[in-house]
Design a protein around this motif. Structure first.
Motif, PDB file in Angstrom:
ATOM      1  N   GLY A  19       0.806  -1.210   0.000  1.00 40.33           N
ATOM      2  CA  GLY A  19       0.000   0.000   0.000  1.00 40.33           C
ATOM      3  C   GLY A  19       0.841   1.262   0.000  1.00 40.33           C
ATOM      4  O   GLY A  19       0.567   2.213  -0.741  1.00 40.33           O
ATOM      5  N   LEU A  20       1.873   1.291   0.828  1.00 40.09           N
ATOM      6  CA  LEU A  20       2.745   2.470   0.902  1.00 40.09           C
ATOM      7  C   LEU A  20       3.486   2.693  -0.418  1.00 40.09           C
ATOM      8  O   LEU A  20       3.698   3.842  -0.827  1.00 40.09           O
ATOM      9  N   LYS A 187      -1.571   5.024  18.653  1.00 34.30           N
ATOM     10  CA  LYS A 187      -2.433   5.285  17.502  1.00 34.30           C
ATOM     11  C   LYS A 187      -3.045   3.971  17.041  1.00 34.30           C
ATOM     12  O   LYS A 187      -2.324   3.017  16.734  1.00 34.30           O
ATOM     13  N   PHE A 188      -4.365   3.917  16.989  1.00 32.34           N
ATOM     14  CA  PHE A 188      -5.043   2.736  16.460  1.00 32.34           C
ATOM     15  C   PHE A 188      -5.190   2.859  14.951  1.00 32.34           C
ATOM     16  O   PHE A 188      -5.724   3.851  14.446  1.00 32.34           O
ATOM     17  N   ILE A 189      -4.680   1.855  14.224  1.00 31.63           N
ATOM     18  CA  ILE A 189      -4.844   1.783  12.771  1.00 31.63           C
ATOM     19  C   ILE A 189      -5.250   0.352  12.437  1.00 31.63           C
ATOM     20  O   ILE A 189      -4.561  -0.591  12.817  1.00 31.63           O
ATOM     21  N   TYR A 350      -6.202  -1.972   1.964  1.00 34.87           N
ATOM     22  CA  TYR A 350      -4.782  -1.716   2.230  1.00 34.87           C
ATOM     23  C   TYR A 350      -4.331  -0.322   1.820  1.00 34.87           C
ATOM     24  O   TYR A 350      -3.425   0.258   2.443  1.00 34.87           O
ATOM     25  N   LEU A 351      -4.943   0.258   0.796  1.00 34.90           N
ATOM     26  CA  LEU A 351      -4.579   1.621   0.408  1.00 34.90           C
ATOM     27  C   LEU A 351      -5.098   2.636   1.416  1.00 34.90           C
ATOM     28  O   LEU A 351      -4.406   3.613   1.749  1.00 34.90           O
ATOM     29  N   LYS A 352      -6.295   2.415   1.916  1.00 34.97           N
ATOM     30  CA  LYS A 352      -6.836   3.308   2.941  1.00 34.97           C
ATOM     31  C   LYS A 352      -6.013   3.225   4.220  1.00 34.97           C
ATOM     32  O   LYS A 352      -5.688   4.248   4.838  1.00 34.97           O
ATOM     33  N   GLY A 355      -2.725   4.888   3.854  1.00 30.96           N
ATOM     34  CA  GLY A 355      -2.893   6.334   3.979  1.00 30.96           C
ATOM     35  C   GLY A 355      -2.900   6.779   5.432  1.00 30.96           C
ATOM     36  O   GLY A 355      -2.383   7.863   5.764  1.00 30.96           O
ATOM     37  N   GLN A 356      -3.469   5.966   6.320  1.00 33.34           N
ATOM     38  CA  GLN A 356      -3.464   6.305   7.746  1.00 33.34           C
ATOM     39  C   GLN A 356      -2.054   6.212   8.325  1.00 33.34           C
ATOM     40  O   GLN A 356      -1.660   7.035   9.158  1.00 33.34           O
TER      41      GLN A 356
END
Length: 375
Positions: A19-20, A187-189, A350-352, A355-356
């Motif tokens: 994703g990154l 941070k929750f991701i 995975y892209l969203k 992004g986080q």
């Protein structure tokens, strides 16, 4: 950004890396492939068995040191980010800290904060270590307590958690364990999942409901899949004309995915409040999760509409009852399949998710990062 992801659990780092990269970042994944699961990586850090295996890995890591410096972000999958003893990892952590800009600790699995919190504070109704106020007494749970509490692993975990720039939690349970100690940098991701292009919301076989369960080597009792498997076997004996049971035990990830394909539901994570990578990957294919789906899981995601997970309590009777109801009511399957796919798309794409992470990493690298709080 130039990003180094160290270690692997259930394909989290490789999926995040994909994703990154799509977002334009340069990412390197260095791991042992999560042992026999053999997930993809850019730098292979698999350790051979025995004492000489450790010596060879140590030599390889020293040779790789120039490739482990100069990154904007280094993210550790766990305090035990290389397959070495905790005592040996203090030096490597200090090296990574000195030669890179920012370090992020992943709260993605077994560590001291998870073991200690569930053993002593018990904020969860049930977990890998407790049922209410009662501690689990099976050998696998006791082994993890001995491994992490009052040991070099505890000291290493505390050092990294206190020293690192941010802590990322991927499940509600882990967030509960870290946030009270580090409210300003936790941070929750959600976990990242690559959704397949196509899926079917229809029942896989018209005559039978197909149930899939994966068994991890040596961790069946700890994760509760022994109980889930027994309930499934008992129901299979009772409803052979209505149910097909597929069991995958100790197989590499690619084979695991192939065996999963064609299932209507997956049994997974008896003692969890939330679905992990395997059931989420299944849900992305339109496979229904029977496992951890407590209200807290939806609350941390701010999800009020989609509740596709068939939640079970951590006992044989609950698994048997919910699974039997599922088998006897196949009319529910198409809607739950569609919801499962949409749930993953909404929260775990995975892209969203990348992004986080990108947002978190950039905030750490900004000049004002010292005063920021990560919620």
């Amino acid at each position: 950004m130039k990003i180094l992801l160290l270690g692997e659990y259930s394909n989290v780092h490789w999926t995040l890396a994909e994703g990154l990269r799509r977002l334009g970042h340069r990412v390197t994944v260095a791991s042992n492939g999560d042992f026999w699961k053999d997930y993809p990586r850019d730098i292979d850090l698999a350790r051979k068995p025995g004492k000489w295996g450790g010596i060879r890995l140590m030599a390889k890591l020293y040779a790789l040191l120039p490739r482990f410096r100069g990154y904007d972000i280094v993210q550790l999958i766990n305090p035990i980010f290389f397959e070495l003893k905790a005592e040996q990892l203090f030096w490597f952590y200090n090296y990574l800290r000195k030669h890179n800009k920012k370090v992020v600790l992943g709260a993605f699995g077994m560590d001291w904060y998870w073991v200690h919190t569930c053993t002593v504070d018990k904020p969860l109704r049930y977990s890998d270590f407790n049922f209410g106020d009662k501690l689990r007494t099976d050998e696998s749970a006791i082994k993890e307590q001995r491994d992490w509490i009052g040991t070099p692993k505890e000291r290493l975990n505390k050092l990294i958690a206190e020293d690192c720039d941010a802590i990322v939690t991927c499940l509600y349970e882990y967030d509960v364990c870290y946030r009270p100690h580090f409210p300003n940098k936790t941070k929750f991701i959600p976990l990242p999942i690559q959704l397949p292009d196509t899926y079917s919301a229809e029942r896989c076989q018209r005559s039978k409901t197909t149930i899939f369960i994966g068994i991890s080597r040596g961790r069946s009792a700890y994760k509760g899949t022994d109980i889930m498997l027994q309930a499934a076997k008992d129901l299979h004996s009772k409803y052979r004309h209505r149910m097909k049971l597929v069991v995958a035990e100790g197989v590499p990830y690619d084979e695991y995915i192939q065996l999963m394909d064609g299932a209507d539901a997956i049994l997974d994570q008896l003692y969890s409040y939330t679905p992990s990578m395997s059931p989420l990957a299944a849900m992305a294919k339109g496979i229904i999760c029977i496992g951890g789906g407590e209200p807290e899981n939806y609350e941390i995601l701010h999800e009020t509409e989609l509740h596709p997970i068939i939640n079970v309590q951590p006992n044989y009777e609950s698994v048997y009852s919910e699974l039997e109801s599922f088998i006897l009511n196949p009319v529910r399957i198409p809607a739950l399949k569609q919801q499962s796919r949409e749930y993953v798309k909404r929260h775990h794409d995975y892209l969203k998710v990348a992004g986080q992470y990108e947002e978190l990493y950039l905030s750490l690298l900004s000049p004002s990062s010292g005063s920021q709080q990560h919620r």
